[in-house]
Design a protein around this motif. Structure first.
Motif, mmCIF file in Angstrom:
data_model
loop_
_atom_site.group_PDB
_atom_site.id
_atom_site.type_symbol
_atom_site.label_atom_id
_atom_site.label_comp_id
_atom_site.label_asym_id
_atom_site.label_seq_id
_atom_site.Cartn_x
_atom_site.Cartn_y
_atom_site.Cartn_z
ATOM 1 N N LEU A 31 -10.985 -62.960 15.622
ATOM 2 C CA LEU A 31 -11.133 -63.700 14.210
ATOM 3 C C LEU A 31 -10.587 -62.628 13.094
ATOM 4 C CD1 LEU A 31 -13.486 -66.274 14.052
ATOM 5 C CD2 LEU A 31 -10.473 -66.569 14.072
ATOM 6 N N HIS A 32 -11.558 -60.849 13.076
ATOM 7 C CA HIS A 32 -11.680 -59.854 12.455
ATOM 8 C C HIS A 32 -10.250 -59.396 12.967
ATOM 9 C CE1 HIS A 32 -15.498 -60.128 10.086
ATOM 10 N NE2 HIS A 32 -16.118 -59.997 10.842
ATOM 11 N N ALA A 33 -10.118 -59.919 13.647
ATOM 12 C CA ALA A 33 -8.581 -58.748 13.648
ATOM 13 C C ALA A 33 -7.281 -59.627 12.737
ATOM 14 C CB ALA A 33 -7.856 -58.639 15.666
ATOM 15 N N GLN A 34 -7.348 -60.317 12.735
ATOM 16 C CA GLN A 34 -6.133 -61.160 11.613
ATOM 17 C C GLN A 34 -6.968 -60.576 10.337
ATOM 18 O OE1 GLN A 34 -3.933 -63.028 13.499
ATOM 19 N NE2 GLN A 34 -4.894 -62.045 14.782
ATOM 20 N N ASN A 35 -8.136 -60.113 9.912
ATOM 21 C CA ASN A 35 -7.774 -59.974 8.692
ATOM 22 C C ASN A 35 -6.685 -58.436 8.488
ATOM 23 O OD1 ASN A 35 -11.540 -60.968 8.946
ATOM 24 N ND2 ASN A 35 -9.633 -62.042 7.545
ATOM 25 N N LEU A 36 -6.779 -58.491 6.964
ATOM 26 C CA LEU A 36 -5.820 -57.562 7.064
ATOM 27 C C LEU A 36 -5.993 -57.029 5.472
ATOM 28 C CD1 LEU A 36 -3.997 -54.766 7.689
ATOM 29 C CD2 LEU A 36 -2.191 -56.722 6.978
ATOM 30 N N VAL A 37 -6.520 -55.819 5.272
ATOM 31 C CA VAL A 37 -6.591 -55.035 3.995
ATOM 32 C C VAL A 37 -5.146 -54.360 3.499
ATOM 33 C CG1 VAL A 37 -8.262 -53.622 1.918
ATOM 34 C CG2 VAL A 37 -9.193 -55.300 3.538
ATOM 35 N N ILE A 38 -4.491 -54.991 2.351
ATOM 36 C CA ILE A 38 -3.337 -54.139 2.193
ATOM 37 C C ILE A 38 -3.556 -53.933 0.041
ATOM 38 C CG2 ILE A 38 -1.724 -56.295 3.379
ATOM 39 C CD1 ILE A 38 -1.412 -57.564 0.652
ATOM 40 N N LYS A 39 -2.686 -52.771 0.247
ATOM 41 C CA LYS A 39 -3.137 -52.115 -0.269
ATOM 42 C C LYS A 39 -1.852 -51.122 -1.206
ATOM 43 C CE LYS A 39 -6.163 -48.416 0.989
ATOM 44 N NZ LYS A 39 -7.299 -48.159 1.260
ATOM 45 N N GLY A 40 -2.109 -50.906 -2.091
ATOM 46 C CA GLY A 40 -0.577 -49.810 -2.528
ATOM 47 C C GLY A 40 0.011 -50.002 -4.476
ATOM 48 N N GLN A 92 -0.152 -66.591 -0.523
ATOM 49 C CA GLN A 92 0.015 -67.620 -1.029
ATOM 50 C C GLN A 92 -0.296 -68.620 -0.288
ATOM 51 O OE1 GLN A 92 4.046 -68.590 0.554
ATOM 52 N NE2 GLN A 92 4.308 -69.356 -0.567
ATOM 53 N N LYS A 93 -1.241 -68.630 0.597
ATOM 54 C CA LYS A 93 -2.198 -69.759 1.156
ATOM 55 C C LYS A 93 -3.361 -70.032 0.720
ATOM 56 C CE LYS A 93 -4.619 -68.640 5.048
ATOM 57 N NZ LYS A 93 -5.617 -67.890 6.049
ATOM 58 N N ASN A 94 -4.337 -69.560 0.032
ATOM 59 C CA ASN A 94 -5.665 -69.972 -0.169
ATOM 60 C C ASN A 94 -5.472 -69.392 -2.383
ATOM 61 O OD1 ASN A 94 -5.683 -67.306 -0.844
ATOM 62 N ND2 ASN A 94 -7.608 -67.006 1.182
ATOM 63 N N ASN A 95 -3.981 -68.652 -2.714
ATOM 64 C CA ASN A 95 -4.149 -68.694 -3.942
ATOM 65 C C ASN A 95 -4.992 -67.390 -4.241
ATOM 66 O OD1 ASN A 95 -2.509 -69.849 -4.606
ATOM 67 N ND2 ASN A 95 -3.358 -72.395 -4.717
ATOM 68 N N ASN A 96 -5.567 -66.594 -3.867
ATOM 69 C CA ASN A 96 -6.348 -65.681 -4.018
ATOM 70 C C ASN A 96 -5.723 -64.132 -4.439
ATOM 71 O OD1 ASN A 96 -8.984 -66.581 -2.953
ATOM 72 N ND2 ASN A 96 -8.726 -65.359 -1.160
ATOM 73 N N TYR A 97 -5.716 -64.244 -5.632
ATOM 74 C CA TYR A 97 -4.615 -62.702 -6.286
ATOM 75 C C TYR A 97 -5.672 -61.700 -6.717
ATOM 76 C CZ TYR A 97 -6.188 -64.324 -10.601
ATOM 77 O OH TYR A 97 -7.058 -64.688 -11.887
ATOM 78 N N THR A 98 -5.276 -60.614 -7.017
ATOM 79 C CA THR A 98 -5.108 -59.408 -7.888
ATOM 80 C C THR A 98 -4.049 -58.712 -8.961
ATOM 81 O OG1 THR A 98 -6.224 -57.438 -7.419
ATOM 82 C CG2 THR A 98 -4.671 -57.850 -5.992
ATOM 83 N N VAL A 99 -4.350 -58.019 -9.745
ATOM 84 C CA VAL A 99 -3.651 -57.610 -10.790
ATOM 85 C C VAL A 99 -3.362 -56.172 -10.614
ATOM 86 C CG1 VAL A 99 -3.349 -57.676 -13.450
ATOM 87 C CG2 VAL A 99 -4.005 -59.929 -12.151
ATOM 88 N N LEU A 158 -6.127 -56.607 -2.078
ATOM 89 C CA LEU A 158 -5.554 -57.177 -1.500
ATOM 90 C C LEU A 158 -6.106 -57.830 -0.952
ATOM 91 C CD1 LEU A 158 -6.102 -60.114 -2.912
ATOM 92 C CD2 LEU A 158 -3.290 -60.725 -1.978
ATOM 93 N N GLU A 159 -6.803 -58.287 0.089
ATOM 94 C CA GLU A 159 -7.896 -59.422 1.631
ATOM 95 C C GLU A 159 -7.287 -60.121 1.953
ATOM 96 O OE1 GLU A 159 -11.363 -60.260 3.772
ATOM 97 O OE2 GLU A 159 -11.732 -58.972 2.630
ATOM 98 N N ASP A 174 -5.073 -62.569 5.493
ATOM 99 C CA ASP A 174 -4.711 -62.004 7.103
ATOM 100 C C ASP A 174 -3.048 -62.209 7.394
ATOM 101 O OD1 ASP A 174 -7.437 -63.468 7.547
ATOM 102 O OD2 ASP A 174 -6.494 -65.656 6.894
ATOM 103 N N TYR A 175 -3.491 -62.094 8.880
ATOM 104 C CA TYR A 175 -1.925 -61.097 9.739
ATOM 105 C C TYR A 175 -0.885 -61.604 8.527
ATOM 106 C CZ TYR A 175 0.278 -57.378 11.997
ATOM 107 O OH TYR A 175 0.918 -56.353 12.248
ATOM 108 N N GLU A 176 -0.698 -62.974 9.202
ATOM 109 C CA GLU A 176 0.253 -63.871 8.729
ATOM 110 C C GLU A 176 0.605 -64.687 7.537
ATOM 111 O OE1 GLU A 176 3.304 -63.668 11.309
ATOM 112 O OE2 GLU A 176 1.588 -62.317 13.010
ATOM 113 N N ASP A 177 -0.140 -63.987 6.460
ATOM 114 C CA ASP A 177 0.274 -65.035 5.253
ATOM 115 C C ASP A 177 0.911 -64.374 4.951
ATOM 116 O OD1 ASP A 177 -2.323 -65.694 5.590
ATOM 117 O OD2 ASP A 177 -3.820 -64.478 4.425
ATOM 118 N N ILE A 178 1.591 -65.027 3.688
ATOM 119 C CA ILE A 178 2.781 -64.658 2.993
ATOM 120 C C ILE A 178 2.016 -64.305 1.538
ATOM 121 C CG2 ILE A 178 4.897 -65.658 1.151
ATOM 122 C CD1 ILE A 178 5.071 -64.778 5.187
#
Length: 764
Positions: free
Chosen positions: A18-27, A46-53, A62-63, A65-69
């Protein structure tokens, strides 16, 4: 025991999976063209509407999952959709000129959504500027509904925004919110002093904006916004030319330090034309701008912007009707000219006191010298047809001044208050000498001899101080009410170096002018994207220095006022298909300055005129599919004299000259999927018939033009071919009629423009 151990092992493996599916994207999120960081872009899962600015440097974390849009959104940009596993370190967003809710700054001197501004305002974005590959500004400004910028050659022009095509001081030209010339010495060609190579976008206000910017913002205002230095090192060079002797090189070098605190940009262009389609029309222009920006800390930013320009152009004559229709483009003059040298610098301090409090202060310096042997001043000596009279003249000014504005939000009241003050002290000078002009046997003006006969020699110290305030209230959801007022005070301190018997023999004097200009308006947007606005605004124009002091005794003049009422609407089409805008306006000019015949046979300027301007403007931006863009803009307007008696003729009730009823500009752009980077556009422009003279004795039939544009971008390369006036229509950008005959300003025949550019940056 073995069963328990096996269960624990499966649980651990499951958690690890499960943790392997988590991903922190940044840039970094940046503008695709400028490479500037985008502050305030929203990065959404898009899956859970969590967002950052994105922060002040365009960065985000933003944290997911690997396959999220992941969706990246920002006003004025095309929304991006990317799989989380495919997100790179840098996300580049493309500006979308077909998005309604753009961020604008000219409506309040601060960033706000377009839908919050109760006025007709259009933002020409970087995408349109970059893809049009214009050689002069009218080729892009004429895309705005209801605007006619008449090309007079060599980047010279006249303007028509809710007014006829005119040389009067009815339009305000700005760079980053500051007028490029002081009040009182308007020049209808002033946009040829701008640096197109470093323009980020252009905002066009239609209708009076005096409540914020002061005098001359009557028919409208044009604000050219300079791009800030990119975050990454970037260099761009472009070479272009056309089939009529035009050559130009553009170059921009910019970048910032690794910590993003210090940014530098240097850019400009050098252009010239030799042996063009019109005789005696060579020109040469070199302009360079340097921007230095330093982010002291998160709340304090310092910016300096300096521009230098040197400009020369031949000043050929307009054509009479016979020469025009016979396509004889020979100039009657071979020595008339215009030369400009200028320097302007601005230093800006942006201070953020808190989330709701911000102050911006600008200090500026300008120096400008314009020397001419004007063709329009040459008059025949009817006693001797072999000679004529003309003049050589020079006008100059230096300006010292500043603008300060404080913006205060009051969240509990849903209110923003903006208060500001400005000062402009501009010593100016003007002199003119007679010249004797020689004519050859064909009637051409072929040479001149200087004389010691002085026409004018005076200085005028201009002082303009202004105070303004604007309140924006959001009393209920989607309703915005704006009210503003400005008070201006002018002092013209005039000193004449000649005696009272001279052509300009006005005695030394001091003239004072004062004006108070209000504005009030409201916008309301429904949930379905349909919005409405209404406003009432007042514009004013003090007398020009030339109206007060050149060739006259000092008259008693007051500012002219223009009262404008308008309503408008917009509709954002569903599913991002585009938008539609409409506006209706009615503007009355009062106290307009008229040259009136006196009892002794002389003429004197008086406030004796009134006019009416009424029209409808419409614009449609339509994007049915990703590859196809349609832009349609146009207006119908009537411009009439209500009361206008010069003492020799009464023009009341007449239609004003150079005022076409119908104006339209349409463009269809195609960007095929199968050839990424390619673009093709077909543009149509129409200007309907109009009267050549205020007496309404004759009309010019108007014109319609087709332009084709092709371009291709591949990696850092950009090539283009523009075919202007595809049908090779014979047309004039402006036609006037006087007692001396008809005058046609020739429009360009079919012209092939080609260019190639290359951009290199750290990201490429």
């Amino acid at each position: 025991m073995k069963t328990q151990f096996l269960g624990a092992l499966l649980l651990i493996l499951s958690i690890t999976s499960l943790h392997a599916q988590n991903l922190v994207i940044k840039g970094l999120v940046q503008d695709d063209l400028s490479k500037d960081p985008l502050i305030g872009a929203v990065v959404v899962n898009q899956k859970n509407n969590n967002y950052t600015v994105t922060d002040a440097k365009g960065n985000y974390t933003l944290e997911v999952d690997y396959e999220d849009i992941i969706l990246i959104k920002m006003l004025g940009y095309t929304t991006l959709s990317i799989k989380a596993k495919e997100v790179g370190e840098t996300i580049s967003m493309q500006q979308d000129d077909y998005v309604l809710n753009q961020v604008i700054v000219s409506a309040s001197r601060d960033a706000q959504k377009r839908e919050e501004a109760p006025m007709a305002i259009t933002s020409i974005g970087a995408t349109m500027l970059e893809e049009s590959k214009v050689q002069s500004l009218e080729q892009v400004i004429n895309k705005v509904a209801g605007v006619v910028m008449a090309d007079l050659g060599s980047e010279q022009h006249m303007m028509a925004i809710r007014q006829p095509m005119s040389t009067k001081s009815l339009f305000l030209y700005m760079e980053d919110g500051l007028p490029i010339r002081p009040t009182g010495i308007f020049n209808h060609n002033a946009l040829n002093e701008m640096n197109m190579a470093v323009a980020q976008n252009i905002e066009v206000i239609r209708g009076p904006a005096s409540a914020l910017y002061g005098s001359e913002a009557i028919g409208g205002a044009i604000n050219i916004i300079t791009k800030t230095p990119s975050l990454v090192p970037t260099a761009k060079v472009q070479l272009r030319g056309d089939s009529y002797g035009y050559q130009r090189i553009d170059a921009v070098v910019e970048g910032s330090t690794n910590d993003g605190k210090l940014g530098v940009s240097v850019g400009g262009y050098s252009a010239k034309r030799e042996n063009g389609y019109l005789d005696h029309s060579d020109f040469d222009k070199t302009i360079l701008s340097a921007v230095l920006q330093y982010q002291v800390n998160e709340s304090l930013k310092l910016t300096s912007n300096t521009t230098y320009m040197k400009y020369y152009s031949d000043m050929g004559s307009s054509l009479d009707s016979t020469s025009f229709y016979d396509r004889d483009f020979t100039s009657l003059h071979n020595f008339t000219k215009r030369e400009i040298e200028l320097w302007r610098s601005t230093f800006t301090v942006d201070k953020v006191w808190s989330e709701n409090s911000k102050t911006v202060a600008k200090a500026f310096f300008r120096t400008n010298t314009l020397g001419q042997i004007p063709s329009y001043r040459i008059k025949n000596d009817w006693g001797n047809p072999a000679v004529a009279k003309g003049e050589v003249n020079e006008s100059s000014f230096q300006s010292y001044g500043g603008v300060i504005q404080h913006n205060q939000k009051i969240p509990s009241l849903k209110t923003t208050i903006r208060i500001g003050a400005s000062i402009d002290y501009s010593p100016t000078a003007f002199w003119a000498n007679y010249i004797d002009v020689d004519r050859d046997e064909t009637g051409r003006y072929v040479g001149y001899t200087e004389t010691d006969s002085v026409l004018s020699d005076y200085q005028t110290n201009l002082l303009n101080t202004g105070l303004y305030a604007q309140v924006e209230v959001n009393p209920v959801d989607r309703l915005f009410i704006t009210a503003g007022v400005r008070s201006d005070h002018f002092k013209y301190d005039y000193k004449n170096n000649l005696d009272e018997n001279a052509f300009s023999g006005a005695p030394n004097s001091i003239n004072y002018f004062n004006a108070v200009t209000p504005r009030i308006g409201a916008t309301y947007t429904l949930l379905n994207g349909l919005g409405f606005y209404a406003n009432y605004s007042v514009g004013f124009m003090p007398p020009q220095v030339s109206e007060l002091y050149r060739g006259v005794k000092v008259p008693t003049l007051e500012p002219s006022y223009y009262n404008n009422a308008e309503v408008g609407s917009w509709y954002e089409l569903p599913k991002g298909l585009g938008y539609l805008e409409l506006a209706y306006y009615n503007m009355n000019g009062e106290n307009e300055i008229v040259s009136v015949l006196q009892d002794d046979g002389s003429y004197e300027n008086e406030n004796a005129g009134s006019t009416n301007h009424e029209g409808v403007e419409a614009a449609l931006h339509f994007k049915p599919i990703a590859q196809l863009f349609l832009r349609v803009g146009g207006s119908y307007a009537e411009h009439t004299f209500e009361q206008f008696d010069t003492g020799t003729e009464d023009l009341s009730g007449n239609t004003m000259a150079n005022a076409p009823n119908w104006v339209a500009n349409m463009e269809l752009t195609y960007k095929p999927k199968f050839l990424k980077g390619f673009r093709a556009a077909l543009e149509f422009q129409k200007v309907s018939e109009y009267y050549m003279d205020n007496q309404n004795t004759k009309k010019y039939e108007g014109y319609h033009l087709f332009n084709l544009r092709f371009g291709y971008q591949f990696k850092g390369f950009d090539t283009w071919v523009n075919i202007m006036n595809v049908t090779d229509e014979l047309y004039a950008t402006r036609v006037s009629k006087s007692a001396w005959g008809e005058n046609y300003n020739l429009g360009a025949p079919r012209t092939f423009q080609i260019g190639i550019g290359y951009t290199i940056s750290k990201n490429k």
